[in-house]
Scaffold this active site. Sequence first.
Site, PDB file in Angstrom:
ATOM      1  N   GLU A   1      46.306  43.634  34.819  1.00 14.19           N
ATOM      2  CA  GLU A   1      47.498  43.423  35.966  1.00 14.19           C
ATOM      3  C   GLU A   1      48.757  45.080  35.254  1.00 14.19           C
ATOM      4  OE1 GLU A   1      48.914  39.855  36.568  1.00 14.19           O
ATOM      5  OE2 GLU A   1      47.059  39.214  38.304  1.00 14.19           O
TER       6      GLU A   1
ATOM      7  N   GLU B   1      40.476  37.315  38.516  1.00 10.14           N
ATOM      8  CA  GLU B   1      41.238  36.039  38.377  1.00 10.14           C
ATOM      9  C   GLU B   1      41.537  35.747  39.842  1.00 10.14           C
ATOM     10  OE1 GLU B   1      44.911  36.674  35.991  1.00 10.14           O
ATOM     11  OE2 GLU B   1      45.804  35.571  37.137  1.00 10.14           O
TER      12      GLU B   1
END
Length: 582
Positions: free
Chosen positions: A319, A423
């Site tokens: 991220e 994820e």
Amino acid sequence: MQDLNNFVVRWIDWNLCLDPEGGPNWADNFVDSPILVYGDKDQFIKQPMFYAMGHFSKFIYRGSRRIQVSRRSLAPIENVGLLTPNEENLLLVLQNRDEPNPETYMAYTSTNDGLRFSKSQGQVTHDEQFDASVAEKHESLPKEFDFFTTGVVLRVDSTIKFQTIEGFGGAVTDAASLNWRKLPPAAQDKLIETYFGPNGLEYNMMRVPIGGSDFSTHPYTYNEQPWNDTELSNFSLTNEDISFKIPMIQNCIKAATSEIHITATTWSPPVWMKTNEKISGYGQLKTEYYQIYADYHLRFLEEYKKHDIHIWAITTTNEPVNGIIPVVTFNSMGWIPSQLGRWIENNLGPTIRKSVFNRTLILGVDDQRLMLSAYMLGMEKAAPNSINYLDGIAVHYYEDFVSPEILTNLHKRYPTKIIVATEACEGAYPWETSKVKIGSWDRAQNYVKDIIEDLNNYVVGWIDWNLCLDPNGGPNWASNFVDSPIIVYEDKGEFVKQPMYYALGHFSKFIPRGSARLQVTTLSTEGIENVAVITPKGNVVVVMQNRKPHTVPVKIYVSSRKAININMEPESIKTVEINSVS
């Protein structure tokens, strides 16, 4: 099995062999046999029934005694247990889920009312009145075919194939492995089997952090000291690796029914490499450490290989937007697209491709749907060759209210790059006060919706977040607690499987690696969430979800005139495996 479990002491088959017609029989009462004799060819063939018999006759000696077998799983595993005459050997004959016979189907249903992989079966029928291939083209439809009253009608076309599926799995984080270790040894083995074994979900993918993540008991990285160590002279694995993650991964590998494809990701490098010199917050990689950060990934691959753990893919940092827009408080490092592209082009890509790990895939971005296009286009513009080093794109779950067509558009622009969902978890939003919601069917439905969307938009693999957590949704050093398909109760020495677990199983158990997604056309006015694949064995698997509070009848055409009729129970998930593709 039924007979033995109900006090039958011997089981005698009928004819040892018959001819191809099932005879001779003067009354024309022809039947099948484990062996068929072909007199014109002077040969015989052994059928599957022959081998089925052998699983009993070859191993169960006269004098063996049946013993009680208790089942502690909802999985439909037929079994019988016996003790051999010398009382030294224990025999268990097991039958896993049934493969459908030709022109039949097997269906497995889970519902909000409590069904879990409930098994049913039926026949593929031949429809003389309706040609689905004509209906697909919206040409002439029979008057009696009323789209408004027949429920849902789907046409699965096994001749139109899309992406090949890699698989499904979950993450071995510090938190997951710590919780696993808190269980008694027998329960540890059972948890692994529950996910990876032949009687479990048969996971074949996994994600592991490179160093720490927020799902650790404290923030850490590798090689934290000495400061500015450009040689990475102190790079070594931590106790979290040696005592927890690696043993759990090794046990998963032993239990798995196929090779586990492991993806590894860094949340943050050592803070001395970062502009803010902190584990989180607004901070990027110092340019003088671009090559050192690439070497950091290489050193991780080397260390895990020493433990016979081979990493299938690495991502380009978890991220990256979190270190640019610092709204989170956990481990992160920011990349703007141009910086990330230059690092991949000049450092990470060449480092991995010139190493012994040159077959390890590199997955770019590893962020939310909304971020993917901006990063890929930005990298391509600033460092065109960076795209050549990427084998795929990694995407996360948390902004999946954004249209999944983003994924299809990326596939069209980068058709040689795979897309992997790396994820996902429920309970992650700040406004969700109940981080763990035991028994939540809504969260299972959210998973199914997302997996179906992703698969229908070129995703090849779907990896859940923590394999297991504690009742608080941790441990997590940043108090970023979330939910998990399995919750571990240390005080009771047990774990519970939530509806999310079964939701994932409706895909992982029935869609093996190498399956190809198929085109599905909805021929009715009413629709239903669905995805279809053809397995390497040639069976069609359809996964559907009915979120409505009432039953929905569904007709699935697998060819122009062959179909099955099935009901989708209220608030249900159903996997249907069909042996008929002609």
